[in-house]
Design a protein around this motif. Structure first.
Motif, PDB file in Angstrom:
ATOM      1  N   LEU A  20       1.276  10.380   0.848  1.00  0.00           N
ATOM      2  CA  LEU A  20       2.638   9.719   0.117  1.00  0.00           C
ATOM      3  C   LEU A  20       3.841   9.974   1.068  1.00  0.00           C
ATOM      4  O   LEU A  20       4.689   9.101   1.067  1.00  0.00           O
ATOM      5  N   ASP A  21       3.874  11.202   1.882  1.00  0.00           N
ATOM      6  CA  ASP A  21       5.001  11.128   2.643  1.00  0.00           C
ATOM      7  C   ASP A  21       5.070  10.328   3.795  1.00  0.00           C
ATOM      8  O   ASP A  21       5.960   9.666   4.244  1.00  0.00           O
ATOM      9  N   THR A  22       3.745  10.230   4.306  1.00  0.00           N
ATOM     10  CA  THR A  22       3.653   9.366   5.365  1.00  0.00           C
ATOM     11  C   THR A  22       4.027   7.711   5.073  1.00  0.00           C
ATOM     12  O   THR A  22       4.559   7.028   5.772  1.00  0.00           O
ATOM     13  N   GLY A 155      12.564   7.713  -0.987  1.00  0.00           N
ATOM     14  CA  GLY A 155      11.653   8.551  -1.173  1.00  0.00           C
ATOM     15  C   GLY A 155      12.236   9.593  -0.170  1.00  0.00           C
ATOM     16  O   GLY A 155      11.381  10.612   0.381  1.00  0.00           O
ATOM     17  N   ALA A 156      13.405   9.862   0.557  1.00  0.00           N
ATOM     18  CA  ALA A 156      14.001  10.676   1.362  1.00  0.00           C
ATOM     19  C   ALA A 156      13.756  12.149   0.784  1.00  0.00           C
ATOM     20  O   ALA A 156      13.313  12.986   1.337  1.00  0.00           O
ATOM     21  N   ASP A 157      14.343  12.433  -0.581  1.00  0.00           N
ATOM     22  CA  ASP A 157      14.035  13.746  -0.904  1.00  0.00           C
ATOM     23  C   ASP A 157      12.844  14.100  -1.899  1.00  0.00           C
ATOM     24  O   ASP A 157      12.839  15.073  -2.159  1.00  0.00           O
ATOM     25  N   GLN A 158      12.046  13.216  -1.574  1.00  0.00           N
ATOM     26  CA  GLN A 158      10.776  13.374  -2.529  1.00  0.00           C
ATOM     27  C   GLN A 158       9.592  13.875  -1.489  1.00  0.00           C
ATOM     28  O   GLN A 158       8.650  14.204  -1.920  1.00  0.00           O
ATOM     29  N   VAL A 303       0.826   2.010   1.632  1.00  0.00           N
ATOM     30  CA  VAL A 303      -0.100   3.323   1.475  1.00  0.00           C
ATOM     31  C   VAL A 303      -1.300   3.154   2.197  1.00  0.00           C
ATOM     32  O   VAL A 303      -1.712   4.244   2.859  1.00  0.00           O
ATOM     33  N   ARG A 304      -1.704   1.879   2.259  1.00  0.00           N
ATOM     34  CA  ARG A 304      -2.994   1.686   3.352  1.00  0.00           C
ATOM     35  C   ARG A 304      -2.483   1.846   4.663  1.00  0.00           C
ATOM     36  O   ARG A 304      -3.454   2.297   5.505  1.00  0.00           O
ATOM     37  N   MET A 305      -1.288   1.505   5.078  1.00  0.00           N
ATOM     38  CA  MET A 305      -1.037   1.648   6.553  1.00  0.00           C
ATOM     39  C   MET A 305      -0.993   3.112   6.564  1.00  0.00           C
ATOM     40  O   MET A 305      -1.466   3.742   7.752  1.00  0.00           O
ATOM     41  N   ALA A 306      -0.596   4.002   5.707  1.00  0.00           N
ATOM     42  CA  ALA A 306      -0.682   5.450   5.802  1.00  0.00           C
ATOM     43  C   ALA A 306      -2.072   6.163   6.060  1.00  0.00           C
ATOM     44  O   ALA A 306      -2.459   6.931   7.069  1.00  0.00           O
ATOM     45  N   VAL A 307      -2.796   5.438   5.177  1.00  0.00           N
ATOM     46  CA  VAL A 307      -4.364   5.964   5.203  1.00  0.00           C
ATOM     47  C   VAL A 307      -5.037   5.528   6.491  1.00  0.00           C
ATOM     48  O   VAL A 307      -5.571   6.253   7.293  1.00  0.00           O
ATOM     49  N   LEU A 308      -4.690   4.319   6.944  1.00  0.00           N
ATOM     50  CA  LEU A 308      -5.398   3.900   8.315  1.00  0.00           C
ATOM     51  C   LEU A 308      -4.637   4.640   9.372  1.00  0.00           C
ATOM     52  O   LEU A 308      -5.331   4.987  10.368  1.00  0.00           O
ATOM     53  N   TYR A 309      -3.300   4.870   9.557  1.00  0.00           N
ATOM     54  CA  TYR A 309      -2.570   5.837  10.559  1.00  0.00           C
ATOM     55  C   TYR A 309      -3.287   7.216  10.600  1.00  0.00           C
ATOM     56  O   TYR A 309      -3.613   7.899  11.469  1.00  0.00           O
TER      57      TYR A 309
ATOM     58  N   ALA B 131       2.134  14.371  11.101  1.00  0.00           N
ATOM     59  CA  ALA B 131       2.999  13.670  10.124  1.00  0.00           C
ATOM     60  C   ALA B 131       4.105  13.050  10.658  1.00  0.00           C
ATOM     61  O   ALA B 131       4.730  13.357  11.773  1.00  0.00           O
ATOM     62  N   LEU B 132       4.664  12.114   9.959  1.00  0.00           N
ATOM     63  CA  LEU B 132       5.860  11.353  10.568  1.00  0.00           C
ATOM     64  C   LEU B 132       7.070  12.091   9.915  1.00  0.00           C
ATOM     65  O   LEU B 132       7.461  12.538   8.953  1.00  0.00           O
ATOM     66  N   ARG B 133       8.254  12.041  10.974  1.00  0.00           N
ATOM     67  CA  ARG B 133       9.623  12.355  10.474  1.00  0.00           C
ATOM     68  C   ARG B 133      10.420  11.197  10.126  1.00  0.00           C
ATOM     69  O   ARG B 133       9.976  10.093  10.288  1.00  0.00           O
ATOM     70  N   ARG B 134      11.734  11.547   9.570  1.00  0.00           N
ATOM     71  CA  ARG B 134      12.312  10.462   9.312  1.00  0.00           C
ATOM     72  C   ARG B 134      13.107   9.483  10.179  1.00  0.00           C
ATOM     73  O   ARG B 134      13.542  10.017  11.496  1.00  0.00           O
TER      74      ARG B 134
END
Lengths: 319, 229
Positions: A20-22, A155-158, A303-309, B131-134
C-alpha cells in the motif's frame, strides 16, 4: 515480497502495508507529464488469460508498461489451447520465450498454484475460478485507506498505517466470489472487521473458518458499516437456482438510494466491477459521490505497479 | 540495464541501523574532543563493529550550510527561480535548512521538495526491491527553474545520475545544480558538486555517515571502517 502472489493470505501485515505504501508513492506517477518509469526495463511480463477480463488485464498491462516492462498478452481464445494444449505446456512455452512473471487468470481454482510449481519465474494470480483474486483485494484495501484514512488524498500521512477497526460489509454472491475470499483474508490481516451479507444459499459451507462474521440481514448491517462492498451476481457460474428471482434478490440484497441513506455519513460504496446496474446496485448509488468504483479502477493500476515492482524490481525477496 | 563495474558500497550507507548503534556506543558524538577526533582511537569498539570518529561537529555543519546558502544566493542572483530538491533520506532536511537560511539572509522564499531516486537506480537488480520514499515537487513545478539537488554525501555519483534521470521525467529545469554536505571522492561518473560543505578525503573501504537532528537526534558526520559482514 514473496516470489509468487497466489493468495491474499500469502501476505503478512507488514508486506501488505508495504504494498500500500509503495502504491501510494507510485500514484503520483499518474499525474506527471511522463507516466513512465525505467524500473523494469528489460523484464517481460506475460498476461495469461483463460477467462474474459477487461479491467484486470488492461490494468496489469498498463502497470507493467508504466514500469517499462515488455508485455505479452495471451488469451486462450485463438491460441493453441483451442488445439488442446495443456496449461503446463502453454506456460513452459511462454517461459521459454523469456518471461520473468506470469499473470494468470484461469477458470479453475488452484491453477496459479499448480503453475507456480512448473515455472521458474514469478506467478501472480489475477483471479482463479471461485478461489482468489489478491490484487483486487489489495486495490480495495488501498482505496479504503485512501478514502477513510487520516491524511491527504495522496496518502502522505497514511504511510505505515493499516485498516484497524474499519468495518467492512461485503454483500452478495459470496459463494462464487474470489474477490470476497481475498478481501476477507487481506482486510482481516490489515485489522479490519469484515461482515458478509448474502442469502444463505450464496454463503460457502466453510465460511465458519473464515476470519469474519456472517449475516443475512443487509439493513441491520448498513448502519454499522464504514465500507459496503457490493458483489456481482455471477450468473455464469450459477449451476442451480440460488434465489427465486432477480427482482426478489434485488429487493433484499440490492443497494438502492433508500438503503444508502442508512449508511453513516462517511461511509463509502465499493464494487469490483463489472456492475449489473439495477440488480445488486442501483444506478444512482453507483454514480453517487460515495461510490469509489472509478477510483478503484485507477488505483488498480498503481497497486499492480507496486506488486510488480516489489516482485520483479530487485533481486531476491524484499521482505 | 547497462553492464556495471562491481558495485561500490551504497553511497551513503543510509538506513543502516547498526551504524547508528555504533555511533552511540562509541561515544563519538558531534562534540568529541579534538584529540579523540584526530587520533582515531576512540573507546573500545564492540567486537565485530568498527569504531567511528566525528569529522564534522554540529557547529561546523551549521557553518557549512550557512556558507552554501550564501553561495546559492550569489550564484543564482538572489535565489530567484530556485527550487531546492532534497534526496531522501537526509538530503530532505538539509534542503529545508538551506531554504530556511536563504529566507533568513535575504527574505527570498525558496520552494523545497523531495526527489526519490529509487526507481531510477542502476543497482536495483543487485538487491531486494526497496521501499520507496516520498517524491514531492513544489506546486509551481520545476519547468524553467534552477533546481538545486541536495544530498548528504557525494560518493560514486550514481545517486545523482539517477536523480538527473528522475528529474527528466518531472519537467525541464533551466539548470540543475548540486549541493552536498560532504564530498568524499571516488567518483565513478563525470559528476561534480556545485556547492560542497566539506571535501573529505577517504579510503574506498571507509564509511561516511551523516547524522542529522531531524532524522537521528544529533548533528554530526562520522567516518569509520566498513563493518565486515
Amino acid at each position: 515480497m514473496k516470489r509468487h502472489l497466489i493468495s491474499a493470505a500469502d501476505l503478512s501485515r507488514e508486506e501488505a502495508v508495504l504494498v500500500l505504501d509503495t502504491a501510494a508513492e507510485l500514484a503520483s506517477v499518474a499525474g506527471r507529464p511522463i507516466r513512465k518509469l525505467p524500473t523494469l526495463r528489460g523484464r517481460t511480463v506475460v498476461n495469461l488469460f483463460y477467462e474474459d477480463s477487461t479491467r484486470t488485464r488492461t490494468s496489469f498491462e498498463a502497470a507493467a508498461k508504466r514500469l517499462s516492462a515488455d508485455v505479452i498478452n495471451f488469451s486462450a481464445k485463438g491460441s493453441s489451447v483451442a488445439k488442446g494444449e495443456s496449461l503446463k505446456d502453454t506456460a513452459l512455452t511462454l517461459e521459454a520465450m523469456g518471461s520473468d512473471a506470469i499473470v494468470i487468470r484461469h477458470g479453475a481454482s488452484g491453477a496459479p498454484h499448480r503453475l507456480a510449481g512448473w515455472v521458474t519465474g514469478s506467478v501472480i494470480n489475477a483471479g482463479d475460478g471461485t478461489h482468489e483474486h489478491p490484487t483486487q483485494a489489495l486495490l480495495d484495501a488501498f482505496t479504503i485507506r485512501q478514502r477513510l484514512g487520516s491524511g491527504d488524498q495522496h496518502g502522505a500521512d497514511q504511510r505505515g498505517t493499516a485498516l484497524d477497526g474499519v468495518r467492512v460489509t461485503i454483500v452478495g454472491d459470496i459463494l462464487h466470489s474470489r474477490v470476497a475470499r481475498s478481501n476477507v483474508l487481506l482486510l482481516s490481516t490489515l485489522g479490519a472487521e469484515v461482515a458478509l451479507v448474502a442469502p444463505p444459499t450464496l454463503i460457502p459451507h466453510a465460511v465458519s473458518s473464515w476470519p469474519c462474521k456472517v449475516s443475512y440481514d443487509l439493513d441491520a448491517e448498513l448502519g454499522k458499516s464504514d465500507v459496503v462492498m457490493m458483489l456481482r451476481v455471477q450468473h455464469e457460474r450459477m449451476t442451480a437456482a440460488y434465489f427465486p428471482s432477480i427482482r426478489e434478490y434485488s429487493r433484499r440484497y440490492g443497494l438502492d438510494a433508500g438503503r444508502m441513506a442508512l449508511l453513516p455519513e462517511h461511509a463509502i460504496v465499493m464494487h469490483p466491477g463489472p456492475m449489473n446496474r439495477g440488480v445488486e446496485i442501483a444506478a444512482e448509488v453507483a454514480d453517487s459521490p460515495r461510490s469509489t468504483i472509478v477510483a478503484q479502477v485507477a488505483n488498480g493500476v498503481t497497486v499492480r505497479m507496486a506488486v510488480l515492482y516489489l516482485m520483479l524490481g530487485g533481486a531476491g525477496e524484499s521482505l | 540495464m547497462c553492464a556495471m563495474t562491481p558495485r561500490p558500497r551504497h553511497e551513503q550507507g543510509t538506513g543502516n541501523g547498526t551504524a547508528q548503534g555504533q555511533a552511540a556506543s562509541g561515544g563519538s558524538t558531534g562534540v568529541a574532543p579534538p584529540g579523540q577526533a584526530s587520533g582515531g582511537s576512540t573507546g573500545v569498539a564492540p567486537p565485530g563493529q568498527a569504531e567511528r570518529k566525528a569529522v564534522l561537529a554540529a557547529e561546523e555543519i551549521r557553518r557549512a550550510l550557512s556558507r552554501i546558502a550564501h553561495e546559492i544566493l550569489e550564484r543564482t542572483h538572489g535565489g530567484d527561480q530556485v527550487v531546492l530538491l532534497g534526496i531522501p533520506t537526509r538530503g530532505v532536511p538539509l534542503a529545508r535548512r538551506l531554504a530556511a537560511r536563504i529566507s533568513s539572509f535575504e527574505g527570498a522564499i525558496v520552494p523545497v521538495g523531495s526527489l526519490d531516486v529509487t526507481l531510477h537506480r542502476d543497482d536495483l537488480r543487485l538487491r531486494p526491491a526497496r521501499a520507496l520514499r516520498r517524491t514531492e515537487v513544489p506546486p509551481d513545478g520545476i519547468d524553467g527553474k534552477t533546481v538545486v539537488l541536495v544530498d548528504d554525501v557525494l560518493f560514486s555519483g550514481r545517486t545523482i545520475r539517477a536523480a538527473l534521470d528522475a528529474l527528466n521525467d518531472l519537467g525541464r529545469p533551466r539548470a540543475v545544480q548540486l549541493a552536498v554536505l560532504v564530498d568524499r571522492g571516488h567518483r565513478e561518473l563525470p559528476i561534480r558538486a556545485d556547492y560542497v560543505g566539506k571535501n573529505l578525503p577517504t579510503a574506498h573501504r571507509e564509511v561516511v555517515r551523516v547524522l542529522l537532528e531531524e532524522t537521528d537526534g544529533e548533528d554530526s558526520v562520522l567516518l569509520g571502517e566498513q563493518v565486515a559482514e
